[in-house]
Enzyme design. Structure first.
Site, PDB file in Angstrom:
ATOM      1  N   THR A 115      -7.280 -20.639 -31.342  1.00 10.19           N
ATOM      2  CA  THR A 115      -6.919 -19.201 -32.040  1.00 10.19           C
ATOM      3  C   THR A 115      -7.441 -18.081 -33.680  1.00 10.19           C
ATOM      4  O   THR A 115      -7.508 -19.419 -34.578  1.00 10.19           O
ATOM      5  CB  THR A 115      -5.793 -19.123 -32.246  1.00 10.19           C
ATOM      6  OG1 THR A 115      -4.730 -19.744 -30.367  1.00 10.19           O
ATOM      7  CG2 THR A 115      -4.931 -17.450 -31.682  1.00 10.19           C
ATOM      8  N   VAL A 166      -2.983 -18.582 -19.499  1.00  7.27           N
ATOM      9  CA  VAL A 166      -2.747 -17.714 -20.587  1.00  7.27           C
ATOM     10  C   VAL A 166      -1.713 -18.228 -21.752  1.00  7.27           C
ATOM     11  O   VAL A 166      -0.704 -19.579 -20.958  1.00  7.27           O
ATOM     12  CB  VAL A 166      -1.341 -16.066 -19.982  1.00  7.27           C
ATOM     13  CG1 VAL A 166      -1.713 -15.362 -21.663  1.00  7.27           C
ATOM     14  CG2 VAL A 166      -2.441 -15.328 -19.696  1.00  7.27           C
ATOM     15  N   ASP A 197      -0.326 -19.177 -25.677  1.00 12.93           N
ATOM     16  CA  ASP A 197       0.936 -18.588 -26.501  1.00 12.93           C
ATOM     17  C   ASP A 197       0.536 -16.769 -27.544  1.00 12.93           C
ATOM     18  O   ASP A 197       1.235 -15.961 -27.823  1.00 12.93           O
ATOM     19  CB  ASP A 197       1.178 -19.800 -27.587  1.00 12.93           C
ATOM     20  CG  ASP A 197       0.057 -19.297 -28.868  1.00 12.93           C
ATOM     21  OD1 ASP A 197      -1.209 -20.775 -28.054  1.00 12.93           O
ATOM     22  OD2 ASP A 197      -0.242 -19.351 -29.751  1.00 12.93           O
ATOM     23  N   THR A 221      -0.936 -21.290 -34.306  1.00 12.67           N
ATOM     24  CA  THR A 221      -1.726 -21.656 -33.414  1.00 12.67           C
ATOM     25  C   THR A 221      -2.120 -22.714 -33.108  1.00 12.67           C
ATOM     26  O   THR A 221      -1.793 -23.550 -32.884  1.00 12.67           O
ATOM     27  CB  THR A 221      -3.333 -21.159 -34.264  1.00 12.67           C
ATOM     28  OG1 THR A 221      -4.978 -21.961 -33.807  1.00 12.67           O
ATOM     29  CG2 THR A 221      -3.216 -21.878 -35.415  1.00 12.67           C
TER      30      THR A 221
END
Ligand code: GLY
Length: 300
Positions: free
Chosen positions: A181, A210, A212, A231
């Site tokens: 992320t 999917v 967080d 992350t």
């Protein structure tokens, strides 16, 4: 006391020498705030730059899903007034964070899948599908692990699961056939806080998986006390609602660095995790990996 500032991270899985990319993003976002723009504008700008970099797992650099073709991306943005915009599993756009920002101007909080992509088109975001060299390299490594029958060696989540049984792509098979992320938190001259996240997921991934990053309180949270972005391995971060857990500690008076430290300590060392957070009183950027990141602040 922090007057204004920006923190940018390149993901718990990003090596620290990628911090040059975070620096470019952070400087541009910091310039926005110096020019009087909002924290929300700043975090979206920082994440947009990381999405275009190609080395980070977001936007153009997004990890390929298990079929080696599909790219599904999540992005989220939130400010301390409680404005939120989220896209989940969006495809074929260059900058998911800008679409998330556009969702914030609708009656909804989140758009997913085909609806999110259709919304992006309607808003004028052009069709985009390009896989960066870096993302392709990461995919090749995973493919090799699958061939060796050792996917759980790449990622323990896959231990005890049969990839053939879980294959949910329209075509191909597992026989044909990484992390993370980007994020930014900021505080502007008016004391407004904001957070933005964007990701291509956490490989290896099924279609529709999917993590967080688009889940409020898990990958991101912003309120009057601070702005937090997390992350790492989404499945684990979700279970602990990490961003809201850290936020609540700060809201209840804990020092922001201590709160982030405690947040990281909630995970065993084989689970990659990173947190960035900023408030009027201080900031923190930490991980159990050595992730790429960059911070710029102006003190009163
Ligand atoms: N933290 C990114 C993900 O798990 O999707």
């Amino acid at each position: 006391m922090i007057h204004y500032g920006v923190i940018v991270h390149g993901g718990a899985g990003s090596p620290s020498h990628f911090s040059d990319g975070c620096k470019v993003a952070c400087e541009s976002a910091f310039g926005f705030i110096e020019a009087g723009k909002s924290a929300l504008d700043a975090v979206v700008e920082a994440v947009r730059i990381l999405e275009d970099d190609g080395r980070f797992n977001a936007g153009y650099g997004s990890a390929l899903r298990l079929d080696g073709k599909t790219v599904e991306m999540d992005a989220s943005v939130m400010d301390s007034k409680g404005k939120i915009g989220i896209v989940i599993a969006i495809r074929n756009v260059k900058n998911p964070i800008q679409v998330a920002r556009a969702v914030l101007e609708t009656p909804h909080v989140a758009l997913a899948g085909e609806g999110a992509t259709a919304f992006a088109r309607k808003q004028g975001f052009a069709q985009f599908y390009k896989v960066s060299d870096y993302a392709m390299e990461r995919y090749k490594e995973i493919k090799q692990k699958i061939k060796e029958g050792n996917l759980s060696g790449e990622d323990y989540r896959w231990k005890d699961y049969d990839i053939e049984k879980l294959w949910n792509y329209k075509s191909g098979s597992y026989k044909d056939i990484l992390c993370d992320t980007v994020g930014s938190v900021a505080i502007d001259k008016k004391g407004m806080l904001a957070v933005a996240n964007s990701t291509g997921g956490f490989s290896p991934m099924m279609q529709g998986r999917v993590g967080d990053s688009p889940m409020i309180g898990c990958g991101f949270y912003s309120g009057p006390a601070c702005a937090v972005a997390t992350t790492g391995m989404g499945e684990e971060i979700i279970k602990k609602m990490l961003a809201k857990t850290v936020y609540d500690m700060v809201a209840n008076g804990k020092d922001i660095k201590k709160a982030c430290e405690l947040g990281i300590k909630m995970f065993s060392s084989e689970i990659k995790v990173g947190i960035i957070a900023i408030s009027k009183e201080g900031y923190a950027s930490m991980s159990n990996t050595g992730m790429a990141s960059y911070t710029l602040t102006h003190f009163l």
